[in-house]
Design a protein around this motif. Structure first.
Motif, PDB file in Angstrom:
ATOM      1  N   GLN A   1      -3.064  -6.516   4.543  1.00  0.00           N
ATOM      2  CA  GLN A   1      -2.867  -6.399   5.934  1.00  0.00           C
ATOM      3  C   GLN A   1      -3.708  -7.074   6.984  1.00  0.00           C
ATOM      4  O   GLN A   1      -4.492  -6.784   7.792  1.00  0.00           O
ATOM      5  N   GLY A   2      -3.349  -8.423   7.034  1.00  0.00           N
ATOM      6  CA  GLY A   2      -4.008  -9.535   7.767  1.00  0.00           C
ATOM      7  C   GLY A   2      -5.331  -9.461   7.547  1.00  0.00           C
ATOM      8  O   GLY A   2      -5.849 -10.167   6.300  1.00  0.00           O
ATOM      9  N   ALA A   3      -6.157  -9.031   8.139  1.00  0.00           N
ATOM     10  CA  ALA A   3      -7.725  -9.200   8.178  1.00  0.00           C
ATOM     11  C   ALA A   3      -8.353  -8.410   7.277  1.00  0.00           C
ATOM     12  O   ALA A   3      -9.553  -8.186   7.033  1.00  0.00           O
TER      13      ALA A   3
ATOM     14  N   THR B   1     -10.323   5.022  -2.389  1.00  0.00           N
ATOM     15  CA  THR B   1      -9.721   3.831  -1.560  1.00  0.00           C
ATOM     16  C   THR B   1     -10.825   3.022  -0.859  1.00  0.00           C
ATOM     17  O   THR B   1     -11.936   3.571  -0.723  1.00  0.00           O
ATOM     18  N   CYS B   2     -10.627   1.786  -1.181  1.00  0.00           N
ATOM     19  CA  CYS B   2     -11.547   0.776  -0.674  1.00  0.00           C
ATOM     20  C   CYS B   2     -11.050  -0.312   0.182  1.00  0.00           C
ATOM     21  O   CYS B   2     -10.018  -0.716   0.190  1.00  0.00           O
ATOM     22  N   ARG B   3     -11.937  -0.551   1.377  1.00  0.00           N
ATOM     23  CA  ARG B   3     -11.453  -1.437   2.458  1.00  0.00           C
ATOM     24  C   ARG B   3     -12.316  -2.709   2.117  1.00  0.00           C
ATOM     25  O   ARG B   3     -13.458  -2.486   2.298  1.00  0.00           O
ATOM     26  N   PHE B   4     -11.610  -3.768   2.231  1.00  0.00           N
ATOM     27  CA  PHE B   4     -12.266  -4.968   2.128  1.00  0.00           C
ATOM     28  C   PHE B   4     -11.721  -5.859   3.458  1.00  0.00           C
ATOM     29  O   PHE B   4     -10.788  -5.533   4.034  1.00  0.00           O
ATOM     30  N   GLU B   5     -12.982  -6.533   4.017  1.00  0.00           N
ATOM     31  CA  GLU B   5     -12.545  -7.246   5.313  1.00  0.00           C
ATOM     32  C   GLU B   5     -12.840  -8.757   5.149  1.00  0.00           C
ATOM     33  O   GLU B   5     -13.629  -9.002   4.405  1.00  0.00           O
ATOM     34  N   VAL B   6     -11.677  -9.391   5.376  1.00  0.00           N
ATOM     35  CA  VAL B   6     -11.919 -10.952   5.372  1.00  0.00           C
ATOM     36  C   VAL B   6     -12.935 -11.502   6.054  1.00  0.00           C
ATOM     37  O   VAL B   6     -13.085 -11.203   7.563  1.00  0.00           O
TER      38      VAL B   6
ATOM     39  N   ASN C   1     -15.894 -17.038   5.980  1.00  0.00           N
ATOM     40  CA  ASN C   1     -16.470 -17.818   4.681  1.00  0.00           C
ATOM     41  C   ASN C   1     -15.189 -17.954   3.619  1.00  0.00           C
ATOM     42  O   ASN C   1     -15.538 -18.437   2.486  1.00  0.00           O
ATOM     43  N   GLY C   2     -14.138 -17.123   3.840  1.00  0.00           N
ATOM     44  CA  GLY C   2     -13.036 -17.264   3.025  1.00  0.00           C
ATOM     45  C   GLY C   2     -13.323 -15.968   1.948  1.00  0.00           C
ATOM     46  O   GLY C   2     -12.508 -15.982   0.973  1.00  0.00           O
ATOM     47  N   LYS C   3     -14.317 -15.282   2.078  1.00  0.00           N
ATOM     48  CA  LYS C   3     -14.556 -14.139   1.266  1.00  0.00           C
ATOM     49  C   LYS C   3     -14.078 -12.864   1.772  1.00  0.00           C
ATOM     50  O   LYS C   3     -13.877 -12.803   3.189  1.00  0.00           O
ATOM     51  N   ILE C   4     -13.882 -11.688   1.027  1.00  0.00           N
ATOM     52  CA  ILE C   4     -13.852 -10.560   1.438  1.00  0.00           C
ATOM     53  C   ILE C   4     -15.202  -9.810   1.118  1.00  0.00           C
ATOM     54  O   ILE C   4     -15.815 -10.091   0.076  1.00  0.00           O
TER      55      ILE C   4
ATOM     56  N   TRP D   1     -21.994  -6.979  -5.251  1.00  0.00           N
ATOM     57  CA  TRP D   1     -20.837  -6.747  -5.892  1.00  0.00           C
ATOM     58  C   TRP D   1     -19.940  -6.391  -4.803  1.00  0.00           C
ATOM     59  O   TRP D   1     -18.699  -5.913  -5.107  1.00  0.00           O
ATOM     60  N   ASN D   2     -20.097  -6.269  -3.409  1.00  0.00           N
ATOM     61  CA  ASN D   2     -19.110  -5.926  -2.392  1.00  0.00           C
ATOM     62  C   ASN D   2     -18.376  -7.342  -2.046  1.00  0.00           C
ATOM     63  O   ASN D   2     -17.673  -6.964  -1.337  1.00  0.00           O
ATOM     64  N   TRP D   3     -19.109  -8.277  -2.428  1.00  0.00           N
ATOM     65  CA  TRP D   3     -18.456  -9.624  -2.160  1.00  0.00           C
ATOM     66  C   TRP D   3     -17.277 -10.061  -3.376  1.00  0.00           C
ATOM     67  O   TRP D   3     -17.591  -9.976  -4.266  1.00  0.00           O
ATOM     68  N   GLU D   4     -16.242 -10.551  -2.828  1.00  0.00           N
ATOM     69  CA  GLU D   4     -15.292 -11.293  -3.525  1.00  0.00           C
ATOM     70  C   GLU D   4     -14.723 -12.359  -3.025  1.00  0.00           C
ATOM     71  O   GLU D   4     -14.753 -12.373  -1.582  1.00  0.00           O
ATOM     72  N   ASN D   5     -14.122 -13.508  -3.819  1.00  0.00           N
ATOM     73  CA  ASN D   5     -13.236 -14.485  -3.022  1.00  0.00           C
ATOM     74  C   ASN D   5     -12.031 -13.492  -2.642  1.00  0.00           C
ATOM     75  O   ASN D   5     -11.597 -12.730  -3.443  1.00  0.00           O
ATOM     76  N   TYR D   6     -11.152 -14.223  -1.784  1.00  0.00           N
ATOM     77  CA  TYR D   6     -10.094 -13.719  -1.228  1.00  0.00           C
ATOM     78  C   TYR D   6      -8.979 -13.964  -2.572  1.00  0.00           C
ATOM     79  O   TYR D   6      -9.122 -15.302  -2.921  1.00  0.00           O
TER      80      TYR D   6
END
Length: 164
Positions: A55-57, A73-78, A81-84, A138-143
């Motif tokens: 959903q966009g960002a 339910t997990c909410r990731f924000e972009v 730095n290109g990560k979520i 562990w809350n960080w992921e690459n997009y």
């Protein structure tokens, strides 16, 4: 390991407007909204285990139980730095096989490691609030690249919850 189907939208138990892989890939590259249903092989058939809404960002991952109810339910924000970053998660426990929620646990994560925790019992109205700190590595992921959603489904951040 997982198989994926692509849709314009996913609304509780119901995928809306199937889109082909090419169209979904185009939506992914343009960062336009679309939904992915993840399926796992299960004794000779396929079983939906999660929906992922781009959903966009934001990216919203919803894990499904055996009755296709949203149990996590997990909410990731972009981020720039290109990560979520996993900024919020909600775990739901249900009463038996019905859709009545018994308990919710809400987590709000901040990048510096602060975690806000709220647990709500719906039957007796008890609310517990707590604030703690944890390592949010562990809350960080690459997009995620198109079609490569497995790391989102691993839910590695749970390992650090013992710190709060």
């Amino acid at each position: 390991m997982f198989e994926y189907e692509y849709y314009r939208h996913w609304h509780r138990w119901k995928p809306v407007d199937s889109v082909g892989e090419d169209a979904a890939h185009s939506r992914h590259e343009a960062r336009d909204p679309y939904a992915v249903l993840a399926m796992a092989p299960c004794m000779g058939s396929r079983k939906y285990i999660a929906s992922i809404k781009f959903q966009g960002a934001q990216i919203v991952l919803t894990m499904l139980d055996d009755n296709y109810r949203d149990y996590l339910t997990c909410r990731f924000e972009v981020r720039d730095n290109g990560k979520i970053f996993l900024s919020a998660a909600t775990h739901r426990a249900y009463r038996g096989k019905c859709d009545s929620i018994a308990i919710t646990e809400d987590y709000t994560f901040r990048e510096e490691g602060t975690v806000l925790f709220e647990k709500r019992h719906f039957q007796d109205g008890v609310l517990a609030l707590r604030t703690g700190k944890m390592d949010v590595i562990w809350n960080w992921e690459n997009y995620p690249s198109f079609g490569d959603y497995d790391t989102l489904l691993e839910i590695r951040w749970v390992c650090n919850l013992g710190e709060i």
